[in-house]
Write a protein that holds these residues in place. Structure first.
Motif, PDB file in Angstrom:
ATOM      1  N   MET A 161       0.820  -1.205   0.000  1.00 50.48           N
ATOM      2  CA  MET A 161       0.000   0.000   0.000  1.00 50.48           C
ATOM      3  C   MET A 161       0.858   1.261   0.000  1.00 50.48           C
ATOM      4  SD  MET A 161      -3.110  -0.891  -0.249  1.00 50.48           S
ATOM      5  CE  MET A 161      -3.873   0.683   0.112  1.00 50.48           C
ATOM      6  N   ILE A 162       1.944   1.268   0.762  1.00 47.68           N
ATOM      7  CA  ILE A 162       2.805   2.451   0.817  1.00 47.68           C
ATOM      8  C   ILE A 162       3.468   2.690  -0.527  1.00 47.68           C
ATOM      9  CG2 ILE A 162       4.865   3.424   1.890  1.00 47.68           C
ATOM     10  CD1 ILE A 162       4.088   2.031   4.458  1.00 47.68           C
ATOM     11  N   LEU A 168       1.528   6.235  -7.176  1.00 49.54           N
ATOM     12  CA  LEU A 168       0.340   6.873  -7.733  1.00 49.54           C
ATOM     13  C   LEU A 168       0.369   8.385  -7.520  1.00 49.54           C
ATOM     14  CD1 LEU A 168      -2.355   4.272  -6.652  1.00 49.54           C
ATOM     15  CD2 LEU A 168      -1.792   4.888  -8.999  1.00 49.54           C
ATOM     16  N   ALA A 169       1.049   8.822  -6.468  1.00 47.65           N
ATOM     17  CA  ALA A 169       1.082  10.250  -6.171  1.00 47.65           C
ATOM     18  C   ALA A 169       2.007  11.023  -7.112  1.00 47.65           C
ATOM     19  CB  ALA A 169       1.516  10.467  -4.723  1.00 47.65           C
ATOM     20  N   ILE A 170       3.025  10.354  -7.675  1.00 51.44           N
ATOM     21  CA  ILE A 170       4.013  11.065  -8.491  1.00 51.44           C
ATOM     22  C   ILE A 170       3.767  10.921  -9.989  1.00 51.44           C
ATOM     23  CG2 ILE A 170       5.766  10.822  -6.700  1.00 51.44           C
ATOM     24  CD1 ILE A 170       7.020   8.586  -8.293  1.00 51.44           C
ATOM     25  N   VAL A 171       2.911   9.997 -10.388  1.00 53.59           N
ATOM     26  CA  VAL A 171       2.642   9.806 -11.823  1.00 53.59           C
ATOM     27  C   VAL A 171       1.681  10.896 -12.295  1.00 53.59           C
ATOM     28  CG1 VAL A 171       1.662   8.247 -13.538  1.00 53.59           C
ATOM     29  CG2 VAL A 171       3.052   7.345 -11.683  1.00 53.59           C
ATOM     30  N   PRO A 172       1.903  11.489 -13.451  1.00 52.25           N
ATOM     31  CA  PRO A 172       1.012  12.546 -13.954  1.00 52.25           C
ATOM     32  C   PRO A 172      -0.424  12.056 -14.077  1.00 52.25           C
ATOM     33  CG  PRO A 172       3.035  12.476 -15.242  1.00 52.25           C
ATOM     34  CD  PRO A 172       3.072  11.280 -14.346  1.00 52.25           C
ATOM     35  N   SER A 173      -1.345  12.952 -13.816  1.00 51.54           N
ATOM     36  CA  SER A 173      -2.768  12.600 -13.848  1.00 51.54           C
ATOM     37  C   SER A 173      -3.261  12.301 -15.256  1.00 51.54           C
ATOM     38  CB  SER A 173      -3.595  13.732 -13.239  1.00 51.54           C
ATOM     39  OG  SER A 173      -3.367  14.941 -13.950  1.00 51.54           O
ATOM     40  N   ARG A 177      -5.831   6.215 -15.317  1.00 52.83           N
ATOM     41  CA  ARG A 177      -5.702   5.781 -13.932  1.00 52.83           C
ATOM     42  C   ARG A 177      -5.969   4.290 -13.731  1.00 52.83           C
ATOM     43  NH1 ARG A 177      -2.639   9.287 -11.110  1.00 52.83           N
ATOM     44  NH2 ARG A 177      -2.930   8.996  -8.888  1.00 52.83           N
ATOM     45  N   PRO A 178      -7.014   3.703 -14.330  1.00 48.46           N
ATOM     46  CA  PRO A 178      -7.205   2.256 -14.141  1.00 48.46           C
ATOM     47  C   PRO A 178      -6.012   1.434 -14.614  1.00 48.46           C
ATOM     48  CG  PRO A 178      -9.198   3.252 -15.020  1.00 48.46           C
ATOM     49  CD  PRO A 178      -8.134   4.298 -15.085  1.00 48.46           C
ATOM     50  N   VAL A 179      -5.437   1.810 -15.749  1.00 50.15           N
ATOM     51  CA  VAL A 179      -4.261   1.096 -16.261  1.00 50.15           C
ATOM     52  C   VAL A 179      -3.092   1.260 -15.305  1.00 50.15           C
ATOM     53  CG1 VAL A 179      -2.626   0.936 -18.172  1.00 50.15           C
ATOM     54  CG2 VAL A 179      -5.041   1.393 -18.636  1.00 50.15           C
ATOM     55  N   LEU A 180      -2.918   2.463 -14.783  1.00 51.47           N
ATOM     56  CA  LEU A 180      -1.814   2.732 -13.855  1.00 51.47           C
ATOM     57  C   LEU A 180      -1.963   1.918 -12.575  1.00 51.47           C
ATOM     58  CD1 LEU A 180       0.703   4.341 -13.072  1.00 51.47           C
ATOM     59  CD2 LEU A 180      -0.820   6.156 -12.255  1.00 51.47           C
ATOM     60  N   VAL A 181      -3.168   1.874 -12.026  1.00 56.62           N
ATOM     61  CA  VAL A 181      -3.392   1.105 -10.795  1.00 56.62           C
ATOM     62  C   VAL A 181      -3.098  -0.368 -11.027  1.00 56.62           C
ATOM     63  CG1 VAL A 181      -5.140   0.384  -9.126  1.00 56.62           C
ATOM     64  CG2 VAL A 181      -5.057   2.759  -9.877  1.00 56.62           C
ATOM     65  N   ALA A 182      -3.565  -0.916 -12.158  1.00 55.30           N
ATOM     66  CA  ALA A 182      -3.316  -2.329 -12.451  1.00 55.30           C
ATOM     67  C   ALA A 182      -1.828  -2.608 -12.599  1.00 55.30           C
ATOM     68  CB  ALA A 182      -4.063  -2.731 -13.723  1.00 55.30           C
ATOM     69  N   LEU A 183      -1.101  -1.733 -13.279  1.00 57.07           N
ATOM     70  CA  LEU A 183       0.328  -1.941 -13.472  1.00 57.07           C
ATOM     71  C   LEU A 183       1.087  -1.856 -12.153  1.00 57.07           C
ATOM     72  CD1 LEU A 183       0.987   0.062 -16.771  1.00 57.07           C
ATOM     73  CD2 LEU A 183       0.915  -2.418 -16.476  1.00 57.07           C
ATOM     74  N   ILE A 184       0.733  -0.901 -11.316  1.00 57.89           N
ATOM     75  CA  ILE A 184       1.445  -0.747 -10.043  1.00 57.89           C
ATOM     76  C   ILE A 184       1.209  -1.951  -9.147  1.00 57.89           C
ATOM     77  CG2 ILE A 184       1.463   0.579  -7.894  1.00 57.89           C
ATOM     78  CD1 ILE A 184       1.202   3.098  -9.547  1.00 57.89           C
ATOM     79  N   ILE A 185      -0.043  -2.388  -9.042  1.00 59.77           N
ATOM     80  CA  ILE A 185      -0.323  -3.576  -8.229  1.00 59.77           C
ATOM     81  C   ILE A 185       0.425  -4.782  -8.780  1.00 59.77           C
ATOM     82  CG2 ILE A 185      -2.125  -5.158  -7.443  1.00 59.77           C
ATOM     83  CD1 ILE A 185      -4.079  -2.828  -7.491  1.00 59.77           C
ATOM     84  N   GLY A 186       0.424  -4.933 -10.099  1.00 56.12           N
ATOM     85  CA  GLY A 186       1.099  -6.073 -10.709  1.00 56.12           C
ATOM     86  C   GLY A 186       2.597  -6.060 -10.510  1.00 56.12           C
TER      87      GLY A 186
END
Length: 341
Positions: A161-162, A168-173, A177-186
């Motif tokens: 989570m950290i 997620l806080a530093i990636v440009p808006s 966002r859904p693609v970014l969240v999936a990639l980060i979790i993966g």
């Protein structure tokens, strides 16, 4: 079993090799014997169908998830929906969202697309990276194994989570966002499946049919593709089935904290964030996404446990409902009769 080993055994005995019973057939028999897993599979299938058919369902209702309807909320009371039960009616099947008046049914079904899509995409990334790293570590030399194992240990030790919050806080808006969240979790949570894959590969590479394939002159890549990957299918599928509900929860938590999926894209976690101040004035706005999230996670967890039990009949299900040993033994007995016939 390796083609080389089958050929050697057939030549030694002078008989043709007898084909084994279909593993897929045994799996489906054992899975059908678990009523809880079947019910969970039906629920998951319906949820996926609803997510895929979200545009059609909202078109039938005549609404969309982003259009504001200020006339359907009472601005004098802070935006509480007008009408009984949050504005439920023929035009708005589940009522409207407080303050904005956006259709709640449309946002709920489109939120299912985001939550399920992010979870499945993240799971696919985790499985792809974990299997490649695990197999490479098990088949490589001592230095490769040590390097990949230490990298895997670092990934496992990272607080998911950290790390996700920071990235997620530093990636440009502007990035989807859904693609970014999936990639980060993966990319942050593949360590456990890599460890499982490495341990299973180390066990499989010592078996006779892998040794026979090696003696027949097969290369490492061919052995991994033809002999090891089929043996890794059961543990990988089992763990992947259990990762999907965990990833749904992570996506909901990130959206709830405000760093996941951004408005106006609907997400169940994002809806819960907005609903935490409306649980008294408009309780359905909180209960509907929370209930959908709970039902999805529960169904996927039960289905994942059923898949684990069906793929490994020696394992005892952690969920006793609908997974009795008598039904499992009957399923195995049916497979045995079919093989003998």
């Amino acid at each position: 079993m390796s083609e080389a080993l089958v050929a050697v055994e057939a030549a030694g005995t002078g008989t043709q090799p007898v084909p084994a019973a279909s593993g897929a057939r045994q799996f489906w028999r054992r899975l059908r014997a678990q009523r809880a897993a079947l019910v969970a599979a039906v629920v998951v299938a319906l949820l996926v169908l609803v997510a895929l058919a979200a545009p059609l369902l909202t078109a039938i209702e005549g609404q969309d998830p982003t259009t504001y309807h200020p006339s359907l909320v009472d601005s004098a009371r802070g935006g509480v929906p007008l009408g009984a039960f949050g504005g439920i009616g023929g035009d708005h099947w589940l009522g409207v969202e407080p303050q904005t008046g956006r259709d709640l049914f449309a946002r709920l079904v489109y939120g299912a697309r985001v939550s399920l899509g992010v979870a499945l995409a993240a799971t696919a990334v985790q499985v792809a990276i974990g299997v490649v790293v695990g197999v490479a570590a098990a088949l490589g030399n001592r230095w490769v194994d040590q390097l990949l194992s230490r990298i895997t240990d670092i990934i496992v030790a990272m607080p998911l989570m950290i790390m996700a919050l920071a990235l997620l806080a530093i990636v440009p808006s502007s990035f989807p966002r859904p693609v970014l969240v999936a990639l980060i979790i993966g990319f942050v949570a593949w360590g456990t499946i890599a460890k499982i894959t490495r341990a299973q590969t180390l066990t499989l590479k010592e078996l006779d049919y892998v040794a026979a394939a090696r003696l027949s002159g097969w290369g490492t890549l061919r052995i991994a593709h033809r002999e090891l990957l089929p043996g890794l299918a059961a543990p990988v599928i089992t763990y992947a089935a259990l990762m999907v509900p965990a990833n749904i929860t992570i996506e909901a938590a990130l959206s709830f904290l405000g760093v996941g999926v951004k408005p106006p894209t609907p997400s169940w976690g994002q809806m819960l964030t907005s609903a935490n101040v409306w649980y008294q004035a408009a309780p359905q706005y909180l209960l509907l996404p929370a209930g959908a999230l709970f039902l999805t996670v529960l169904a996927l967890t039960v289905l994942g446990d059923g898949v684990r039990t069906a793929l490994d009949p020696r394992a005892v299900s952690r969920l006793r409902v609908g997974t009795g040993r008598k039904r499992e033994s009957k399923a195995d007995a049916g497979v045995g009769k079919e093989v003998r016939s």
